[in-house]
Design a protein around this motif. Sequence first.
Motif, PDB file in Angstrom:
ATOM      1  N   TRP A  58       0.825  -1.208   0.000  1.00  0.00           N
ATOM      2  CA  TRP A  58       0.000   0.000   0.000  1.00  0.00           C
ATOM      3  C   TRP A  58       0.860   1.261   0.000  1.00  0.00           C
ATOM      4  CZ3 TRP A  58       0.689   3.453   3.946  1.00  0.00           C
ATOM      5  CH2 TRP A  58       1.230   2.978   5.145  1.00  0.00           C
ATOM      6  N   LEU A  59       1.992   1.218   0.725  1.00  0.00           N
ATOM      7  CA  LEU A  59       2.893   2.361   0.754  1.00  0.00           C
ATOM      8  C   LEU A  59       3.620   2.504  -0.580  1.00  0.00           C
ATOM      9  CD1 LEU A  59       4.242   4.684   2.237  1.00  0.00           C
ATOM     10  CD2 LEU A  59       5.840   3.033   3.249  1.00  0.00           C
ATOM     11  N   ALA A  60       4.017   1.375  -1.152  1.00  0.00           N
ATOM     12  CA  ALA A  60       4.689   1.406  -2.449  1.00  0.00           C
ATOM     13  C   ALA A  60       3.784   2.026  -3.515  1.00  0.00           C
ATOM     14  CB  ALA A  60       5.095  -0.001  -2.855  1.00  0.00           C
ATOM     15  N   VAL A  61       2.508   1.649  -3.507  1.00  0.00           N
ATOM     16  CA  VAL A  61       1.565   2.197  -4.483  1.00  0.00           C
ATOM     17  C   VAL A  61       1.363   3.692  -4.245  1.00  0.00           C
ATOM     18  CG1 VAL A  61      -0.857   2.167  -5.220  1.00  0.00           C
ATOM     19  CG2 VAL A  61       0.390   0.012  -4.914  1.00  0.00           C
ATOM     20  N   ALA A  62       1.269   4.106  -2.978  1.00  0.00           N
ATOM     21  CA  ALA A  62       1.080   5.523  -2.658  1.00  0.00           C
ATOM     22  C   ALA A  62       2.270   6.352  -3.139  1.00  0.00           C
ATOM     23  CB  ALA A  62       0.877   5.693  -1.161  1.00  0.00           C
ATOM     24  N   LEU A  63       3.489   5.866  -2.918  1.00  0.00           N
ATOM     25  CA  LEU A  63       4.677   6.581  -3.385  1.00  0.00           C
ATOM     26  C   LEU A  63       4.761   6.571  -4.906  1.00  0.00           C
ATOM     27  CD1 LEU A  63       7.298   5.285  -0.776  1.00  0.00           C
ATOM     28  CD2 LEU A  63       6.284   7.573  -0.885  1.00  0.00           C
ATOM     29  N   LYS A  64       4.375   5.458  -5.516  1.00  0.00           N
ATOM     30  CA  LYS A  64       4.407   5.360  -6.977  1.00  0.00           C
ATOM     31  C   LYS A  64       3.448   6.368  -7.611  1.00  0.00           C
ATOM     32  CE  LYS A  64       5.270   3.637 -11.038  1.00  0.00           C
ATOM     33  NZ  LYS A  64       6.585   3.814 -11.686  1.00  0.00           N
ATOM     34  N   LYS A  65       2.264   6.513  -7.034  1.00  0.00           N
ATOM     35  CA  LYS A  65       1.287   7.462  -7.570  1.00  0.00           C
ATOM     36  C   LYS A  65       1.829   8.892  -7.543  1.00  0.00           C
ATOM     37  CE  LYS A  65      -2.974   4.935  -6.487  1.00  0.00           C
ATOM     38  NZ  LYS A  65      -4.211   4.930  -5.666  1.00  0.00           N
ATOM     39  N   ARG A  66       2.699   9.180  -6.586  1.00  0.00           N
ATOM     40  CA  ARG A  66       3.263  10.528  -6.449  1.00  0.00           C
ATOM     41  C   ARG A  66       4.595  10.670  -7.175  1.00  0.00           C
ATOM     42  NH1 ARG A  66       0.127   9.183  -2.402  1.00  0.00           N
ATOM     43  NH2 ARG A  66      -1.088  10.769  -1.267  1.00  0.00           N
ATOM     44  N   GLY A  67       4.978   9.615  -7.898  1.00  0.00           N
ATOM     45  CA  GLY A  67       6.228   9.658  -8.643  1.00  0.00           C
ATOM     46  C   GLY A  67       7.461   9.625  -7.780  1.00  0.00           C
ATOM     47  N   LYS A  68       7.353   9.053  -6.574  1.00  0.00           N
ATOM     48  CA  LYS A  68       8.451   9.062  -5.619  1.00  0.00           C
ATOM     49  C   LYS A  68       9.262   7.764  -5.601  1.00  0.00           C
ATOM     50  CE  LYS A  68       7.247  13.154  -4.225  1.00  0.00           C
ATOM     51  NZ  LYS A  68       8.063  14.341  -4.621  1.00  0.00           N
ATOM     52  N   CYS A  69       8.878   6.778  -6.396  1.00  0.00           N
ATOM     53  CA  CYS A  69       9.624   5.520  -6.403  1.00  0.00           C
ATOM     54  C   CYS A  69       9.265   4.712  -7.640  1.00  0.00           C
ATOM     55  CB  CYS A  69       9.340   4.696  -5.142  1.00  0.00           C
ATOM     56  SG  CYS A  69       7.735   3.839  -5.175  1.00  0.00           S
ATOM     57  N   THR A  70      10.083   3.721  -7.896  1.00  0.00           N
ATOM     58  CA  THR A  70       9.706   2.661  -8.831  1.00  0.00           C
ATOM     59  C   THR A  70       9.550   1.384  -8.015  1.00  0.00           C
ATOM     60  OG1 THR A  70      12.029   2.146  -9.305  1.00  0.00           O
ATOM     61  CG2 THR A  70      10.903   3.694 -10.789  1.00  0.00           C
ATOM     62  N   ILE A  71       8.731   0.469  -8.526  1.00  0.00           N
ATOM     63  CA  ILE A  71       8.456  -0.778  -7.818  1.00  0.00           C
ATOM     64  C   ILE A  71       9.113  -1.926  -8.573  1.00  0.00           C
ATOM     65  CG2 ILE A  71       6.660  -2.381  -7.048  1.00  0.00           C
ATOM     66  CD1 ILE A  71       4.779  -0.025  -6.771  1.00  0.00           C
ATOM     67  N   ARG A  72       9.829  -2.741  -7.859  1.00  0.00           N
ATOM     68  CA  ARG A  72      10.440  -3.921  -8.464  1.00  0.00           C
ATOM     69  C   ARG A  72       9.484  -5.099  -8.358  1.00  0.00           C
ATOM     70  NH1 ARG A  72      16.888  -3.935  -6.756  1.00  0.00           N
ATOM     71  NH2 ARG A  72      17.492  -2.157  -8.090  1.00  0.00           N
ATOM     72  N   ALA A  73       9.193  -5.693  -9.494  1.00  0.00           N
ATOM     73  CA  ALA A  73       8.285  -6.834  -9.503  1.00  0.00           C
ATOM     74  C   ALA A  73       8.892  -7.984  -8.693  1.00  0.00           C
ATOM     75  CB  ALA A  73       8.026  -7.286 -10.929  1.00  0.00           C
ATOM     76  N   PRO A  74       8.060  -8.721  -7.952  1.00  0.00           N
ATOM     77  CA  PRO A  74       8.581  -9.866  -7.186  1.00  0.00           C
ATOM     78  C   PRO A  74       9.220 -10.893  -8.113  1.00  0.00           C
ATOM     79  CG  PRO A  74       6.315  -9.338  -6.552  1.00  0.00           C
ATOM     80  CD  PRO A  74       6.617  -8.538  -7.777  1.00  0.00           C
ATOM     81  N   GLU A  75      10.101 -11.681  -7.555  1.00  0.00           N
ATOM     82  CA  GLU A  75      10.821 -12.692  -8.348  1.00  0.00           C
ATOM     83  C   GLU A  75       9.860 -13.652  -9.040  1.00  0.00           C
ATOM     84  OE1 GLU A  75      14.183 -16.222  -7.696  1.00  0.00           O
ATOM     85  OE2 GLU A  75      13.678 -14.842  -6.061  1.00  0.00           O
TER      86      GLU A  75
END
Length: 210
Positions: A58-75
Amino acid sequence: MAGTSDPHASAFSAAELEFLAEDEMIEIVPNLRMDALNFISGDFGPFRPQIPTQAPLWLAVALKKRGKCTIRAPEWMSVDKLTQVLEAERDSDKFQPLPFHYVEISRLLFDHAQGDIPDTYMVRSLIEDIKDVRFHKIGKGLESISGGGTFALKLKNLSAMEANIVRPFVTRALETFYKLSSSDMIQETDNAPNRQQTANRGPRRQLKDR
């Protein structure tokens, strides 16, 4: 929670399962500098630019929406890994181990971080194929219940979504079988003394007149 008024309804809605899946941890690469965040569920961070770290979905998605991170797909969301899982699902009657919320996690990532997932369309297609194969196995297991004589069904490695769909049917079917079985046993128990009494009766002796 869904299904509180009907014990045979699905325990959770799709939105509720997705909400639960948002607590799963995932790796992100921040592009900002920020101190650790303190929540009831735990402390996350600190965050430093271009340094991978773990965060709840949920935090990763919130930061992604604000352009503050990229998300690494799980293995497990790589093409190679999903191809292996799909082949194993097709070759075996057993369910292959996958994250309990693999359906919800993949949906959230496709919705909010599609550009961060390598080979997105291939990954999406493989996950859909895996879901189809697993649902076919579930259908075969439910047919064994419908055929009668089955009072237990072991479906190991089901995901949250799969278990949520299967639970109401399995519960209802097994309750019906138990009730029918109990009624037959009670009826046989009631009839047993009558049969025994009839079997023990010998020929009546005729009394002589005085």
